[in-house]
Enzyme design. Structure first.
Site, mmCIF file in Angstrom:
data_model
loop_
_atom_site.group_PDB
_atom_site.id
_atom_site.type_symbol
_atom_site.label_atom_id
_atom_site.label_comp_id
_atom_site.label_asym_id
_atom_site.label_seq_id
_atom_site.Cartn_x
_atom_site.Cartn_y
_atom_site.Cartn_z
ATOM 1 N N GLY A 92 -42.625 1.726 127.757
ATOM 2 C CA GLY A 92 -42.287 2.035 126.367
ATOM 3 C C GLY A 92 -42.783 0.934 125.448
ATOM 4 O O GLY A 92 -43.767 0.240 125.751
ATOM 5 N N HIS B 16 -26.479 -12.018 125.043
ATOM 6 C CA HIS B 16 -27.412 -11.458 124.059
ATOM 7 C C HIS B 16 -26.699 -10.324 123.322
ATOM 8 O O HIS B 16 -26.956 -9.158 123.524
ATOM 9 C CB HIS B 16 -28.644 -10.925 124.789
ATOM 10 C CG HIS B 16 -29.708 -10.405 123.873
ATOM 11 N ND1 HIS B 16 -30.178 -11.109 122.799
ATOM 12 C CD2 HIS B 16 -30.409 -9.234 123.880
ATOM 13 C CE1 HIS B 16 -31.122 -10.393 122.195
ATOM 14 N NE2 HIS B 16 -31.266 -9.251 122.827
HETATM 15 N N1 LIG Z 1 -33.589 -8.625 126.141
HETATM 16 C C1 LIG Z 1 -34.049 -8.479 124.928
HETATM 17 O O1 LIG Z 1 -34.100 -9.431 124.170
HETATM 18 C C2 LIG Z 1 -34.566 -7.137 124.474
HETATM 19 C C3 LIG Z 1 -35.377 -7.022 123.340
HETATM 20 C C4 LIG Z 1 -35.863 -5.772 122.989
HETATM 21 C C5 LIG Z 1 -35.524 -4.645 123.737
HETATM 22 N N2 LIG Z 1 -34.703 -4.785 124.811
HETATM 23 C C6 LIG Z 1 -34.326 -3.638 125.650
HETATM 24 O O2 LIG Z 1 -35.456 -3.254 126.420
HETATM 25 C C7 LIG Z 1 -35.340 -1.873 126.759
HETATM 26 C C8 LIG Z 1 -36.651 -1.164 126.410
HETATM 27 O O3 LIG Z 1 -36.853 -1.138 125.011
HETATM 28 P P1 LIG Z 1 -38.093 -0.322 124.405
HETATM 29 O O4 LIG Z 1 -38.081 -0.554 122.957
HETATM 30 O O5 LIG Z 1 -39.318 -0.599 125.201
HETATM 31 O O6 LIG Z 1 -37.624 1.186 124.719
HETATM 32 P P2 LIG Z 1 -38.561 2.457 124.905
HETATM 33 O O7 LIG Z 1 -37.677 3.646 124.789
HETATM 34 O O8 LIG Z 1 -39.748 2.363 124.015
HETATM 35 O O9 LIG Z 1 -39.092 2.344 126.414
HETATM 36 C C9 LIG Z 1 -38.278 2.476 127.532
HETATM 37 C C10 LIG Z 1 -39.119 3.115 128.638
HETATM 38 O O10 LIG Z 1 -38.333 3.133 129.838
HETATM 39 C C11 LIG Z 1 -38.745 4.294 130.545
HETATM 40 N N3 LIG Z 1 -37.783 4.642 131.595
HETATM 41 C C12 LIG Z 1 -36.566 5.229 131.464
HETATM 42 N N4 LIG Z 1 -36.021 5.415 132.675
HETATM 43 C C13 LIG Z 1 -36.890 4.904 133.591
HETATM 44 C C14 LIG Z 1 -36.886 4.790 134.998
HETATM 45 N N5 LIG Z 1 -35.850 5.234 135.723
HETATM 46 N N6 LIG Z 1 -37.960 4.231 135.595
HETATM 47 C C15 LIG Z 1 -39.022 3.788 134.878
HETATM 48 N N7 LIG Z 1 -39.074 3.870 133.527
HETATM 49 C C16 LIG Z 1 -38.033 4.426 132.900
HETATM 50 C C17 LIG Z 1 -38.858 5.349 129.454
HETATM 51 O O11 LIG Z 1 -39.607 6.481 129.894
HETATM 52 C C18 LIG Z 1 -39.531 4.559 128.345
HETATM 53 O O12 LIG Z 1 -40.933 4.682 128.382
HETATM 54 C C19 LIG Z 1 -34.118 -1.363 125.986
HETATM 55 O O13 LIG Z 1 -32.992 -1.340 126.836
HETATM 56 C C20 LIG Z 1 -33.935 -2.387 124.892
HETATM 57 O O14 LIG Z 1 -32.610 -2.442 124.415
HETATM 58 C C21 LIG Z 1 -34.233 -6.007 125.196
#
Ligand SMILES: NC(=O)c1ccc[n+]([C@@H]2O[C@H](COP(=O)([O-])OP(=O)(O)OC[C@H]3O[C@@H](n4cnc5c(N)ncnc54)[C@H](O)[C@@H]3O)[C@@H](O)[C@H]2O)c1
Length: 308
Positions: free
Chosen positions: A11, A175
């Site tokens: 994603g 976080h």
């Molecule tokens: N730690 C941090 O500081 C931080 C910062 C930003 C985002 N995040 C987190 O990172 C995660 C991703 O964010 P994003 O903006 O990329 O979201 P996004 O929705 O753009 O991408 C998530 C991806 O995960 C995939 N996915 C879902 N289930 C899956 C599985 N079982 N196996 C493989 N892939 C799978 C989806 O198809 C999607 O493409 C979220 O949980 C978000 O909250 C964390």
């Protein structure tokens, strides 16, 4: 031999991370997602930028964990992101199932990897990956503090009109809303910002930092931040692959450090090829320590819901 990094979840965060790793020629990258065709398409697109970027890293997209075999580092970004009005904690149950499944599959094919978790709620998801992988604690950790600190550094640089390169900041704790920005340890050219700015300006920076993710979610409306999160994760991958012994705020499993036991919380740690080499137990004032304890208690509440 080229190093291999798997990014689980193609994603916004995952694909941007893959792009950064490839552009920096840090490793060959495998981008994996459950959505068919999407990681393959993004992988090919990133690969086709390499002649222009001058990088000989390879990248493939896949839906098959066999392609991830033998990775040096696996980064888990799979899961849902928050939308306006949601806290990171609202993602708990959905992302628990996703992170569990991704961890099981990833470690089966890369039993010696270093596992970096990005999915939210970050601290609880680290705990899930630690439990499910069965890895030693130094090989499972999470990215959040670098991002929160980068946000704080940005606001410090903007406020003082100085280069971001002159800034340093430490944001510890979970976080979430209880994160603990530490102004005393946040500096410009080595000078604490508490000596450079009046208390109300420092307070405003601290508040904007803690609200940094939500500020972006409110603008985007359909997802959360990913440019700065992917840069921050790439810094961790870089520190591991280059064995840099770099001190960064990382979400680590604590066993008594800072008075916290059996829990993942953000603390200063030294990162190298083996993962977390050492936790830096810096001195905290009473109120800083209390804020960290409060943040750890909020993480524990979430972890308890999962009954790991
Ligand atoms: N730690 C941090 O500081 C931080 C910062 C930003 C985002 N995040 C987190 O990172 C995660 C991703 O964010 P994003 O903006 O990329 O979201 P996004 O929705 O753009 O991408 C998530 C991806 O995960 C995939 N996915 C879902 N289930 C899956 C599985 N079982 N196996 C493989 N892939 C799978 C989806 O198809 C999607 O493409 C979220 O949980 C978000 O909250 C964390």
């Amino acid at each position: 031999m080229n190093r291999k990094v798997t990014v689980v979840g193609a994603g916004n965060v995952g694909a941007t991370l893959a792009q950064r790793l490839v552009d920096q020629e840090l490793a060959d990258v495998v981008l994996i997602d459950i959505v068919e065709g999407m990681p393959q398409g993004k992988g090919l697109d990133i690969m086709q930028a390499t002649p222009v970027e001058g990088s000989d890293s390879r990248v493939i997209g896949t839906n098959d964990y066999r392609d991830t075999a033998g990775s040096d580092v696996v980064v888990i970004t799979a899961g849902i992101a928050r939308k306006p009005g949601m806290s990171r904690d609202d993602l708990l149950n959905t992302n628990y199932k996703i992170v569990k499944e991704c961890t099981e599959n990833a470690v089966k094919h890369s039993p010696s990897c270093v596992l970096i978790v990005v999915s939210n709620p970050l601290d609880a998801m680290c705990q899930v990956a630690y439990k499910v992988s069965g890895f030693p604690k130094h090989r499972v950790f999470g990215m959040a503090g670098i991002l929160d600190s980068a946000r704080m550094r940005t606001f410090i640089a903007l406020e003082l009109g100085v280069s971001v390169e002159n800034t340093h900041a430490f944001v510890l704790g979970g976080h979430g809303d209880t994160m603990v920005p530490l102004p005393r340890y946040s500096t410009v050219a080595g000078i604490p910002i508490t000596e450079l700015l009046p208390p109300e300006k420092v307070d405003a920076i601290v508040k904007r930092t803690a609200n940094g993710g939500a500020e972006i979610v409110a603008f985007l409306k359909t997802g959360s931040a990913y440019y700065a999160p992917s840069s921050s994760t790439a810094e961790m991958v870089d520190a591991v692959l280059k064995d840099k012994h770099k001190v960064l705020p990382c979400c680590c499993y604590l066993e008594g450090e800072f008075g916290i036991k059996g829990l993942y919380v953000g603390v200063p740690a030294q990162l190298g090829a083996k993962g977390i080499e050492r936790i830096w137990e810096i001195k905290l004032t009473e109120s800083e320590r209390a804020a960290l304890q409060k943040s750890a208690a909020a993480v524990k509440e979430l972890v308890d819901v999962l009954k790991l």
